[in-house]
Scaffold this motif. Structure first.
Motif, PDB file in Angstrom:
ATOM      1  N   PRO A 276      12.522  -6.959  -2.083  1.00  0.00           N
ATOM      2  CA  PRO A 276      11.214  -6.564  -2.610  1.00  0.00           C
ATOM      3  C   PRO A 276      11.027  -5.050  -2.596  1.00  0.00           C
ATOM      4  O   PRO A 276      11.900  -4.324  -2.112  1.00  0.00           O
ATOM      5  N   ILE A 277       9.900  -4.607  -3.138  1.00  0.00           N
ATOM      6  CA  ILE A 277       9.591  -3.181  -3.148  1.00  0.00           C
ATOM      7  C   ILE A 277       8.638  -2.849  -2.001  1.00  0.00           C
ATOM      8  O   ILE A 277       7.993  -3.726  -1.437  1.00  0.00           O
ATOM      9  N   GLY A 278       8.550  -1.568  -1.689  1.00  0.00           N
ATOM     10  CA  GLY A 278       7.610  -1.115  -0.665  1.00  0.00           C
ATOM     11  C   GLY A 278       8.057  -1.443   0.736  1.00  0.00           C
ATOM     12  O   GLY A 278       9.249  -1.484   1.053  1.00  0.00           O
ATOM     13  N   GLN A 279       7.091  -1.705   1.591  1.00  0.00           N
ATOM     14  CA  GLN A 279       7.321  -2.024   2.999  1.00  0.00           C
ATOM     15  C   GLN A 279       6.709  -3.400   3.258  1.00  0.00           C
ATOM     16  O   GLN A 279       5.504  -3.506   3.497  1.00  0.00           O
ATOM     17  N   PRO A 280       7.506  -4.480   3.229  1.00  0.00           N
ATOM     18  CA  PRO A 280       6.945  -5.824   3.410  1.00  0.00           C
ATOM     19  C   PRO A 280       6.108  -5.973   4.669  1.00  0.00           C
ATOM     20  O   PRO A 280       5.155  -6.758   4.699  1.00  0.00           O
ATOM     21  N   SER A 281       6.419  -5.210   5.709  1.00  0.00           N
ATOM     22  CA  SER A 281       5.660  -5.316   6.960  1.00  0.00           C
ATOM     23  C   SER A 281       4.220  -4.844   6.808  1.00  0.00           C
ATOM     24  O   SER A 281       3.355  -5.173   7.619  1.00  0.00           O
ATOM     25  N   PHE A 282       3.934  -4.053   5.753  1.00  0.00           N
ATOM     26  CA  PHE A 282       2.571  -3.577   5.534  1.00  0.00           C
ATOM     27  C   PHE A 282       1.647  -4.694   5.074  1.00  0.00           C
ATOM     28  O   PHE A 282       0.441  -4.609   5.244  1.00  0.00           O
ATOM     29  N   GLY A 283       2.191  -5.712   4.402  1.00  0.00           N
ATOM     30  CA  GLY A 283       1.378  -6.800   3.878  1.00  0.00           C
ATOM     31  C   GLY A 283       1.559  -6.967   2.383  1.00  0.00           C
ATOM     32  O   GLY A 283       2.301  -6.228   1.733  1.00  0.00           O
ATOM     33  N   LYS A 284       0.858  -7.963   1.828  1.00  0.00           N
ATOM     34  CA  LYS A 284       1.021  -8.330   0.417  1.00  0.00           C
ATOM     35  C   LYS A 284      -0.172  -7.961  -0.457  1.00  0.00           C
ATOM     36  O   LYS A 284      -0.172  -8.228  -1.652  1.00  0.00           O
ATOM     37  N   HIS A 285      -1.196  -7.367   0.129  1.00  0.00           N
ATOM     38  CA  HIS A 285      -2.328  -6.909  -0.675  1.00  0.00           C
ATOM     39  C   HIS A 285      -1.842  -5.816  -1.626  1.00  0.00           C
ATOM     40  O   HIS A 285      -0.975  -5.007  -1.264  1.00  0.00           O
ATOM     41  N   PRO A 286      -2.349  -5.768  -2.879  1.00  0.00           N
ATOM     42  CA  PRO A 286      -1.878  -4.739  -3.829  1.00  0.00           C
ATOM     43  C   PRO A 286      -1.887  -3.328  -3.263  1.00  0.00           C
ATOM     44  O   PRO A 286      -0.937  -2.562  -3.454  1.00  0.00           O
ATOM     45  N   GLN A 287      -2.949  -2.961  -2.543  1.00  0.00           N
ATOM     46  CA  GLN A 287      -3.006  -1.609  -1.984  1.00  0.00           C
ATOM     47  C   GLN A 287      -1.979  -1.420  -0.867  1.00  0.00           C
ATOM     48  O   GLN A 287      -1.429  -0.328  -0.696  1.00  0.00           O
ATOM     49  N   GLU A 288      -1.703  -2.464  -0.114  1.00  0.00           N
ATOM     50  CA  GLU A 288      -0.683  -2.367   0.931  1.00  0.00           C
ATOM     51  C   GLU A 288       0.702  -2.185   0.315  1.00  0.00           C
ATOM     52  O   GLU A 288       1.518  -1.400   0.807  1.00  0.00           O
ATOM     53  N   ILE A 289       0.943  -2.897  -0.789  1.00  0.00           N
ATOM     54  CA  ILE A 289       2.216  -2.718  -1.493  1.00  0.00           C
ATOM     55  C   ILE A 289       2.306  -1.297  -2.046  1.00  0.00           C
ATOM     56  O   ILE A 289       3.342  -0.633  -1.938  1.00  0.00           O
ATOM     57  N   ALA A 290       1.193  -0.819  -2.618  1.00  0.00           N
ATOM     58  CA  ALA A 290       1.181   0.530  -3.204  1.00  0.00           C
ATOM     59  C   ALA A 290       1.459   1.598  -2.158  1.00  0.00           C
ATOM     60  O   ALA A 290       2.215   2.543  -2.401  1.00  0.00           O
ATOM     61  N   VAL A 291       0.861   1.453  -0.980  1.00  0.00           N
ATOM     62  CA  VAL A 291       1.090   2.430   0.093  1.00  0.00           C
ATOM     63  C   VAL A 291       2.555   2.403   0.520  1.00  0.00           C
ATOM     64  O   VAL A 291       3.180   3.451   0.747  1.00  0.00           O
ATOM     65  N   GLY A 292       3.141   1.212   0.612  1.00  0.00           N
ATOM     66  CA  GLY A 292       4.554   1.106   0.975  1.00  0.00           C
ATOM     67  C   GLY A 292       5.465   1.739  -0.052  1.00  0.00           C
ATOM     68  O   GLY A 292       6.437   2.425   0.288  1.00  0.00           O
ATOM     69  N   ALA A 295       5.169   5.486   0.226  1.00  0.00           N
ATOM     70  CA  ALA A 295       5.890   5.970   1.406  1.00  0.00           C
ATOM     71  C   ALA A 295       7.382   6.063   1.126  1.00  0.00           C
ATOM     72  O   ALA A 295       8.039   7.033   1.543  1.00  0.00           O
ATOM     73  N   GLU A 296       7.933   5.084   0.410  1.00  0.00           N
ATOM     74  CA  GLU A 296       9.357   5.133   0.060  1.00  0.00           C
ATOM     75  C   GLU A 296       9.659   6.324  -0.837  1.00  0.00           C
ATOM     76  O   GLU A 296      10.649   7.042  -0.639  1.00  0.00           O
ATOM     77  N   ILE A 297       8.819   6.538  -1.840  1.00  0.00           N
ATOM     78  CA  ILE A 297       9.052   7.630  -2.785  1.00  0.00           C
ATOM     79  C   ILE A 297       8.950   8.981  -2.079  1.00  0.00           C
ATOM     80  O   ILE A 297       9.778   9.877  -2.288  1.00  0.00           O
ATOM     81  N   LEU A 298       7.939   9.150  -1.233  1.00  0.00           N
ATOM     82  CA  LEU A 298       7.798  10.407  -0.497  1.00  0.00           C
ATOM     83  C   LEU A 298       8.963  10.598   0.476  1.00  0.00           C
ATOM     84  O   LEU A 298       9.426  11.726   0.681  1.00  0.00           O
ATOM     85  N   GLY A 299       9.429   9.509   1.064  1.00  0.00           N
ATOM     86  CA  GLY A 299      10.591   9.605   1.947  1.00  0.00           C
ATOM     87  C   GLY A 299      11.835  10.047   1.206  1.00  0.00           C
ATOM     88  O   GLY A 299      12.616  10.867   1.708  1.00  0.00           O
ATOM     89  N   GLN A 300      12.027   9.520  -0.004  1.00  0.00           N
ATOM     90  CA  GLN A 300      13.168   9.936  -0.824  1.00  0.00           C
ATOM     91  C   GLN A 300      13.080  11.418  -1.156  1.00  0.00           C
ATOM     92  O   GLN A 300      14.075  12.148  -1.095  1.00  0.00           O
ATOM     93  N   THR A 301      11.870  11.882  -1.494  1.00  0.00           N
ATOM     94  CA  THR A 301      11.679  13.297  -1.805  1.00  0.00           C
ATOM     95  C   THR A 301      12.013  14.166  -0.603  1.00  0.00           C
ATOM     96  O   THR A 301      12.704  15.187  -0.723  1.00  0.00           O
ATOM     97  N   ALA A 302      11.542  13.764   0.574  1.00  0.00           N
ATOM     98  CA  ALA A 302      11.811  14.546   1.783  1.00  0.00           C
ATOM     99  C   ALA A 302      13.303  14.590   2.089  1.00  0.00           C
ATOM    100  O   ALA A 302      13.837  15.646   2.471  1.00  0.00           O
TER     101      ALA A 302
END
Length: 312
Positions: A276-292, A295-302
């Motif tokens: 899946p995309i994002g951080q599954p541990s954050f939850g399945k709510h659309p905003q939780e998926i979006a935050v995950g 976070a992945e995209i910002l981590g890749q940039t860093a």
């Protein structure tokens, strides 16, 4: 970084704007050197320098500005803020002529009331940066302001305008350095208001767009249809991509792997799609998926920035 595209968008709305940039800091402050905002006659147009009262006062000052200025503020004594540090703000008036003259990947200019002749220390800094291929940090040096220009945006294609697609686009659109193209099968599947800087692209058959996307693009596949998701995965594997994520469960991805293999794709290529995309541990709510996902995209940039720093 100095964002040429943000200035262009602002100047498309009004003929003259003021860019306020954090030029120097001391002690505890809300934002780093190089943080900037763009102010028009009616108020803030883009960006933030943070700090509540600091930003409010800077916007008010910018709206009445008639010439470039440098302003030094102690946040506690001058503005009653608890940070305790000090900030130097550079106010610059921009119009279409000034923007057109902005060239290259670095912008170095004298501060107001400073010598127009470039100091040797600045010349050396710019020469070293160009030789190494790594832009310097934004900074004041010997009466000059030096800023790298924002790098070309990462092209991110979001396939699907449902609840998750809307949450992801709303979260990612304000982030610097990301250029979002948003695709779905009809205009009425998108919200009435599209975030600034996002390209909306209705297409009856989105998979037909894939041969025209950049191979350097990053993709998030989250349509309303498993059949459409599969068609996009197939088309993108044939086209090539920098990164690709598919929304779904482990069972969905297991089925997709088998179907993509049956379509002739090698397992190693299929493994280039993340599900899946994002951080599954954050939850399945659309905003939780979006935050995950963010976070992945910002981590890749860093990680990319750190790698550039190690190899410079």
């Amino acid at each position: 970084m100095l964002d040429r595209a943000a200035l262009a968008r602002a100047l498309a709305q009004v003929p003259r704007v003021v860019r306020v940039v954090v030029a120097d800091t001391r002690g505890s402050v809300p934002r780093e050197v190089g943080a900037a905002m763009i102010v028009g006659p009616a108020g803030l147009l883009d960006g933030t320098i943070g700090g509540g009262t600091l930003e409010h006062e800077a916007i008010r000052r910018a709206q009445g500005l008639r010439a470039d200025q440098l302003d030094r503020r102690a946040l506690g004594p001058d503005l009653g803020q608890c940070c305790g540090g000090a900030v130097t703000l550079l106010y610059e008036i921009w119009d279409a002529t000034r923007l057109e003259a902005l060239q290259g990947d670095l912008h170095a200019r004298p501060l107001p009331d400073s010598t127009p002749e470039m100091p040797f220390a600045v010349k050396r800094l710019l020469a070293e940066a160009r030789a190494q291929g790594t832009p310097p940090e934004a900074q004041m040096r010997e009466g000059w302001m030096i800023e790298p220009l924002a790098r070309a945006a990462r092209p991110l294609w979001v396939w699907g305008a449902g609840h998750v697609g809307r949450a992801i686009v709303a979260t990612l659109a304000p982030l610097p350095g990301i250029e979002v193209t948003w695709v779905d099968t009809a205009r009425d599947r998108f919200p009435e208001q599209i975030p600034e800087g996002v390209t909306m692209l209705p297409a009856a058959d989105p998979a037909l767009l894939v041969p025209h996307v950049p191979v350097t693009g990053e993709h998030l596949i989250l349509t309303y249809s498993h059949a459409l998701d599969l068609a996009l995965c197939d088309a993108l594997l044939r086209r090539g991509f920098a990164a690709c994520g598919l929304i779904g469960s482990a069972s969905k991805w297991a089925r997709f792997r088998k179907r993509l293999a049956a379509l002739g794709h090698e397992p190693a290529r299929i493994a280039g799609i993340s599900c899946p995309i994002g951080q599954p541990s954050f939850g399945k709510h659309p905003q939780e998926i979006a935050v995950g996902v963010a976070a992945e995209i910002l981590g890749q940039t860093a990680r990319q920035d750190a790698k550039r720093g190690r190899t410079a």
